[in-house]
Design an enzyme around this catalytic site. Structure first.
Site, PDB file in Angstrom:
ATOM      1  N   HIS A 289     102.455 -76.434   2.027  1.00  0.00           N
ATOM      2  CA  HIS A 289     103.659 -77.269   2.025  1.00  0.00           C
ATOM      3  C   HIS A 289     103.964 -77.844   0.638  1.00  0.00           C
ATOM      4  O   HIS A 289     104.864 -78.668   0.506  1.00  0.00           O
ATOM      5  CB  HIS A 289     103.556 -78.425   3.037  1.00  0.00           C
ATOM      6  CG  HIS A 289     103.631 -77.984   4.463  1.00  0.00           C
ATOM      7  ND1 HIS A 289     104.119 -78.793   5.471  1.00  0.00           N
ATOM      8  CD2 HIS A 289     103.297 -76.828   5.074  1.00  0.00           C
ATOM      9  CE1 HIS A 289     104.068 -78.153   6.620  1.00  0.00           C
ATOM     10  NE2 HIS A 289     103.568 -76.951   6.399  1.00  0.00           N
TER      11      HIS A 289
ATOM     12  N   ASP B  97      99.848 -70.668   4.853  1.00  0.00           N
ATOM     13  CA  ASP B  97     100.481 -71.253   6.049  1.00  0.00           C
ATOM     14  C   ASP B  97     101.851 -70.612   6.289  1.00  0.00           C
ATOM     15  O   ASP B  97     102.839 -71.033   5.719  1.00  0.00           O
ATOM     16  CB  ASP B  97     100.628 -72.756   5.834  1.00  0.00           C
ATOM     17  CG  ASP B  97     101.233 -73.480   7.017  1.00  0.00           C
ATOM     18  OD1 ASP B  97     101.195 -72.935   8.136  1.00  0.00           O
ATOM     19  OD2 ASP B  97     101.759 -74.594   6.811  1.00  0.00           O
TER      20      ASP B  97
ATOM     21  N   HIS C 283     102.387 -67.913  13.062  1.00  0.00           N
ATOM     22  CA  HIS C 283     103.846 -68.029  12.893  1.00  0.00           C
ATOM     23  C   HIS C 283     104.248 -67.468  11.536  1.00  0.00           C
ATOM     24  O   HIS C 283     103.482 -67.529  10.573  1.00  0.00           O
ATOM     25  CB  HIS C 283     104.337 -69.474  13.073  1.00  0.00           C
ATOM     26  CG  HIS C 283     103.854 -70.457  12.047  1.00  0.00           C
ATOM     27  ND1 HIS C 283     104.494 -70.652  10.844  1.00  0.00           N
ATOM     28  CD2 HIS C 283     102.807 -71.315  12.047  1.00  0.00           C
ATOM     29  CE1 HIS C 283     103.865 -71.592  10.145  1.00  0.00           C
ATOM     30  NE2 HIS C 283     102.822 -72.010  10.850  1.00  0.00           N
TER      31      HIS C 283
ATOM     32  N   GLU D 168     108.042 -72.644  13.885  1.00  0.00           N
ATOM     33  CA  GLU D 168     107.003 -73.668  14.034  1.00  0.00           C
ATOM     34  C   GLU D 168     107.223 -74.837  13.091  1.00  0.00           C
ATOM     35  O   GLU D 168     107.046 -76.000  13.464  1.00  0.00           O
ATOM     36  CB  GLU D 168     105.626 -73.040  13.793  1.00  0.00           C
ATOM     37  CG  GLU D 168     104.449 -73.937  14.184  1.00  0.00           C
ATOM     38  CD  GLU D 168     104.050 -74.925  13.095  1.00  0.00           C
ATOM     39  OE1 GLU D 168     103.387 -75.932  13.427  1.00  0.00           O
ATOM     40  OE2 GLU D 168     104.400 -74.704  11.910  1.00  0.00           O
ATOM     41  N   GLU D 169     107.605 -74.548  11.857  1.00  0.00           N
ATOM     42  CA  GLU D 169     107.740 -75.610  10.861  1.00  0.00           C
ATOM     43  C   GLU D 169     108.916 -76.541  11.153  1.00  0.00           C
ATOM     44  O   GLU D 169     108.991 -77.639  10.600  1.00  0.00           O
ATOM     45  CB  GLU D 169     107.897 -75.003   9.462  1.00  0.00           C
ATOM     46  CG  GLU D 169     106.733 -74.144   8.999  1.00  0.00           C
ATOM     47  CD  GLU D 169     105.470 -74.941   8.718  1.00  0.00           C
ATOM     48  OE1 GLU D 169     105.459 -76.173   8.965  1.00  0.00           O
ATOM     49  OE2 GLU D 169     104.489 -74.336   8.277  1.00  0.00           O
TER      50      GLU D 169
ATOM     51  N   ASP E 219     107.399 -68.210  10.088  1.00  0.00           N
ATOM     52  CA  ASP E 219     108.319 -69.064   9.342  1.00  0.00           C
ATOM     53  C   ASP E 219     107.522 -69.961   8.400  1.00  0.00           C
ATOM     54  O   ASP E 219     106.324 -70.199   8.592  1.00  0.00           O
ATOM     55  CB  ASP E 219     109.181 -69.903  10.289  1.00  0.00           C
ATOM     56  CG  ASP E 219     108.381 -70.951  11.030  1.00  0.00           C
ATOM     57  OD1 ASP E 219     107.416 -70.578  11.718  1.00  0.00           O
ATOM     58  OD2 ASP E 219     108.717 -72.158  10.932  1.00  0.00           O
TER      59      ASP E 219
END
Length: 462
Positions: A431, A129, A96, A163-164, A98
């Site tokens: 994150h 990520d 992904h 996705e996030e 995003d």
């Protein structure tokens, strides 16, 4: 391997090494897109530009039929499919583009949207990520294309754009177009290794269910000198309800929700967990009433208070709160229905909020847990490929985080093997501020993916 197979593997490894400068340049371009799929945080044009870039990168490495498809949540998924030799398996490669928001910019040592090399790592939001995983996929495809003149299996790709947010857009798209994900094996590149250089396949994911809870006791704040003591404080009521979600050992204590699961795989060392999580000196990991670190993060539910809205300290006044709001996230292990667990959480919060307060609760997100099968030919091929690329045997682990699409794809592809891996490792700090990827981890992961495709296509002898 035979001598010819060894020569091929060596040539693929050399091609991956030679492709690393391009991989860095691709990652730099991707990180520069502030592709947070929330228009309240970053402009939608950033995600649109990222989707366009991803489509171009897939085309550059030879993917056929690349399309950018709108999903019901407003995001865009980039897909493509390249036929392989007749009779060969089909492999779907997922990632992904995003990312989560950059957060506090002052906490970053370098600009989050500018790939920066420091202490042997590449820093930037999404560097690991999941843009780093996307770049590892691109590098693998490029290397195999250069060495073999094509791919020995059918290759499909999908890179989603929300996705996030756990908004379900890509899932809805794929349920309407299952042909997009038809495959024998799915490589879901959105996890990583238990430590730098230690190849790891993730075999389980916890599900997730977040709720927004608002507690109200008065129509307006009341002066704490005149009314404090007898006035029911909404913030205090909310805090008391939230405190009931965990006990002193860290065990999640939602009424009716079992919390006695045991993790059957490799243990999670307490000292390593403390280092991975950044615990302060003197603070020990929680292990539950009769469990271990691995039990709590991979085999048992976990309720976490993600945010609270009340009067900020900068605006403090001598007043009792009339209303307060929080977001609570509940993670659920495989074997526990996330929707039922979310229902139990909602009932628990209503039951444990004191003072007769008015309680309003709204579900925010929902995703079911996932457990991978480990007995198929693709799993065996990936084990060989990762062991060769990393120089160590593969270990397995659980993942405390959630990837809702994994469960949806398992439902859509009941006969396919789903393999979870990636460039992320504890040092990546995904994150969080100062997210990074180690270039060696990206290189080794790319090599493993390339060797996996070659092995599954019959080019390497076991």
């Amino acid at each position: 391997m035979t001598g010819l197979a060894e020569d091929l593997a060596a040539a693929i490894a050399a091609a991956v090494d030679e492709g690393m400068p391009r991989a860095r340049a691709d990652l730099e371009r991707l990180v520069a897109n502030r592709s947070v799929a929330d228009p309240q945080i970053e402009p939608p044009e950033e995600c649109a530009a990222a989707a366009s870039l991803v489509a171009g990168l897939f085309g550059d490495v030879g993917v056929i039929g690349v399309e950018s498809l709108p999903a019901p949540d407003g995001s865009v998924a980039v897909v493509g499919r390249t036929p392989g030799p007749e009779g060969t398996p089909s492999v779907l490669l997922y990632s992904h583009y995003d990312v989560v928001p950059a957060g506090d910019l002052d906490a970053w040592e370098s600009p989050p949207w500018q790939l920066t090399e420091r202490d042997g790592r590449w820093y930037g939001r999404g560097a690991a990520d999941c843009k780093g995983n996307l770049v590892a996929t691109l590098l693998a495809l490029q290397a195999l294309q250069e060495v073999c003149g094509g791919w020995p299996v059918e290759v499909a790709v999908i890179c989603e754009g929300s996705e996030e947010q756990s908004s379900g857009g890509t899932e809805a798209l794929l349920r309407g177009r299952p042909d997009l994900v038809r495959c024998d094996a799915l490589v879901l590149a959105d996890t990583g290794n238990v430590e730098l250089g230690r190849p790891t396949l993730t075999t389980s994911l916890r599900g997730t269910g977040s709720v927004l809870v608002t507690v109200s006791t008065m129509g307006r704040p009341a002066h704490s000198g005149m009314y404090g003591g007898a006035a029911p404080d909404a913030l205090q009521a909310l805090l008391m309800a939230l405190a009931s979600l965990r006990d002193e050992t860290g065990e999640t204590t939602v009424d009716g929700l079992a919390h006695d699961g045991r993790w059957a795989g490799a243990a999670y060392d307490v000292e390593r967990f403390a280092e991975d999580a950044g615990l302060l000196e003197g603070v020990a990991p929680l292990t539950g009433s009769d469990g271990t670190v691995a039990d709590l993060v991979w085999a048992r539910p976990a309720a976490t208070v993600l945010a609270i809205d009340a009067r900020p300290v900068s605006q403090v006044t001598a007043a009792v709160h009339g209303t307060a709001t929080a977001v609570v996230n509940l993670r659920t292990p495989p074997g526990v229905d996330a929707e039922e667990a979310q229902r139990l959480l909602i009932e628990h919060l209503r039951r444990h909020t004191p003072f007769g307060a008015r309680v309003e609760i709204r579900p925010v997100s929902l995703g079911q847990p996932f457990r991978a099968r480990t007995d198929g030919p693709a799993y065996a091929a990936m084990g060989r490929a990762m062991a060769s690329a990393f120089g160590h045997d593969v270990t397995t682990t659980g993942q405390g985080g959630s990837i809702p699409l994994a469960t949806a794809l398992a439902d859509l592809l009941p006969d396919a093997e789903i393999l979870l891996l990636g460039v992320e490792e504890p040092g990546s700090r995904i994150h969080a501020p100062n997210e990074s990827v180690h270039p060696d981890e990206l290189r080794r992961t790319a090599l493993a993916l390339a060797l996996f495709l070659a092995d599954l296509g019959g080019l390497l002898e076991a």
